[in-house]
Design a protein around this motif. Structure first.
Motif, PDB file in Angstrom:
ATOM      1  N   UNK A 187      34.287 -15.254  -5.184  1.00 45.04           N
ATOM      2  CA  UNK A 187      35.506 -16.073  -5.234  1.00 45.04           C
ATOM      3  C   UNK A 187      35.636 -16.787  -6.577  1.00 45.04           C
ATOM      4  N   UNK A 188      34.549 -17.232  -7.160  1.00 45.20           N
ATOM      5  CA  UNK A 188      34.602 -17.918  -8.452  1.00 45.20           C
ATOM      6  C   UNK A 188      35.082 -16.975  -9.552  1.00 45.20           C
ATOM      7  N   UNK A 189      34.616 -15.740  -9.538  1.00 41.99           N
ATOM      8  CA  UNK A 189      35.051 -14.755 -10.531  1.00 41.99           C
ATOM      9  C   UNK A 189      36.535 -14.433 -10.373  1.00 41.99           C
ATOM     10  N   UNK A 190      36.962 -14.328  -9.132  1.00 36.90           N
ATOM     11  CA  UNK A 190      38.378 -14.063  -8.863  1.00 36.90           C
ATOM     12  C   UNK A 190      39.261 -15.191  -9.395  1.00 36.90           C
ATOM     13  N   UNK A 191      38.849 -16.444  -9.163  1.00 31.72           N
ATOM     14  CA  UNK A 191      39.613 -17.606  -9.653  1.00 31.72           C
ATOM     15  C   UNK A 191      39.691 -17.612 -11.176  1.00 31.72           C
ATOM     16  N   UNK A 192      38.577 -17.291 -11.838  1.00 33.02           N
ATOM     17  CA  UNK A 192      38.570 -17.248 -13.300  1.00 33.02           C
ATOM     18  C   UNK A 192      39.532 -16.171 -13.817  1.00 33.02           C
ATOM     19  N   UNK A 193      39.511 -15.011 -13.155  1.00 32.01           N
ATOM     20  CA  UNK A 193      40.391 -13.924 -13.574  1.00 32.01           C
ATOM     21  C   UNK A 193      41.863 -14.310 -13.393  1.00 32.01           C
ATOM     22  N   UNK A 194      42.213 -14.891 -12.260  1.00 30.82           N
ATOM     23  CA  UNK A 194      43.591 -15.321 -12.008  1.00 30.82           C
ATOM     24  C   UNK A 194      44.002 -16.405 -12.995  1.00 30.82           C
ATOM     25  N   UNK A 195      43.111 -17.336 -13.288  1.00 27.37           N
ATOM     26  CA  UNK A 195      43.413 -18.403 -14.249  1.00 27.37           C
ATOM     27  C   UNK A 195      43.699 -17.830 -15.634  1.00 27.37           C
ATOM     28  N   UNK A 196      42.905 -16.854 -16.060  1.00 24.96           N
ATOM     29  CA  UNK A 196      43.126 -16.235 -17.374  1.00 24.96           C
ATOM     30  C   UNK A 196      44.461 -15.510 -17.433  1.00 24.96           C
ATOM     31  N   UNK A 197      44.794 -14.797 -16.369  1.00 23.58           N
ATOM     32  CA  UNK A 197      46.071 -14.092 -16.327  1.00 23.58           C
ATOM     33  C   UNK A 197      47.224 -15.083 -16.387  1.00 23.58           C
TER      34      UNK A 197
END
Length: 106
Positions: free
Chosen positions: A3-13
Motif C-alpha cells: 500500500x505504501x508503494x501504491x500511494x507513492x506511485x499515485x502521488x508522483x503521478x
C-alpha cells in the motif's frame, strides 16, 4: 506491491499531472453573443458561440456582438472585422467598446 508503494506511485503521478492541467485550463477562449448577423471565420454564428484565439469575427452594419471573457466584456460594433487574440483584439475595421467587470465579495 504494498500500500505504501501504491500511494507513492499515485502521488508522483498527481504531482506530474496536476501542474500540466493548470496550464491547460487557460485556453484563451471566450463566449460570443450576437445581436443580429455575425460570422466567425466566414461561418454564420447562432445567438451564442465559443470564440478562440485566432478566430476572425465579422458583424453586419445592422448588428453587433459581445465577447465575454473572465473579467471583461467587449462590444463589437456593427460593420466590424476583428481578430480575437485571447487577451486582446486586433481591429481590422469597424469599432469595439470595452467594459471592465468588477465583482464585490460579500
Amino acid at each position: 506491491m504494498g500500500m505504501a508503494s501504491f500511494r507513492k506511485m499515485v502521488s508522483c503521478v498527481l504531482l506530474l499531472v496536476f501542474p500540466v492541467s493548470l496550464v491547460a485550463s487557460d485556453s484563451g477562449a471566450a463566449m460570443l453573443y450576437t445581436h443580429g448577423a455575425a460570422w466567425i471565420n466566414g461561418v454564420h454564428v447562432p445567438a451564442s458561440s465559443a470564440i478562440f484565439t485566432g478566430d476572425l469575427l465579422q458583424t453586419r452594419s445592422d448588428s453587433g456582438a459581445s465577447i465575454n471573457a473572465a473579467g471583461s466584456s467587449i462590444n463589437v460594433l456593427g460593420d466590424s472585422l476583428v481578430e480575437f487574440e485571447g487577451s486582446s483584439l486586433k481591429v481590422e475595421h469597424g469599432g469595439v467598446r470595452s467594459e471592465e467587470h468588477t465583482s464585490e465579495l460579500q
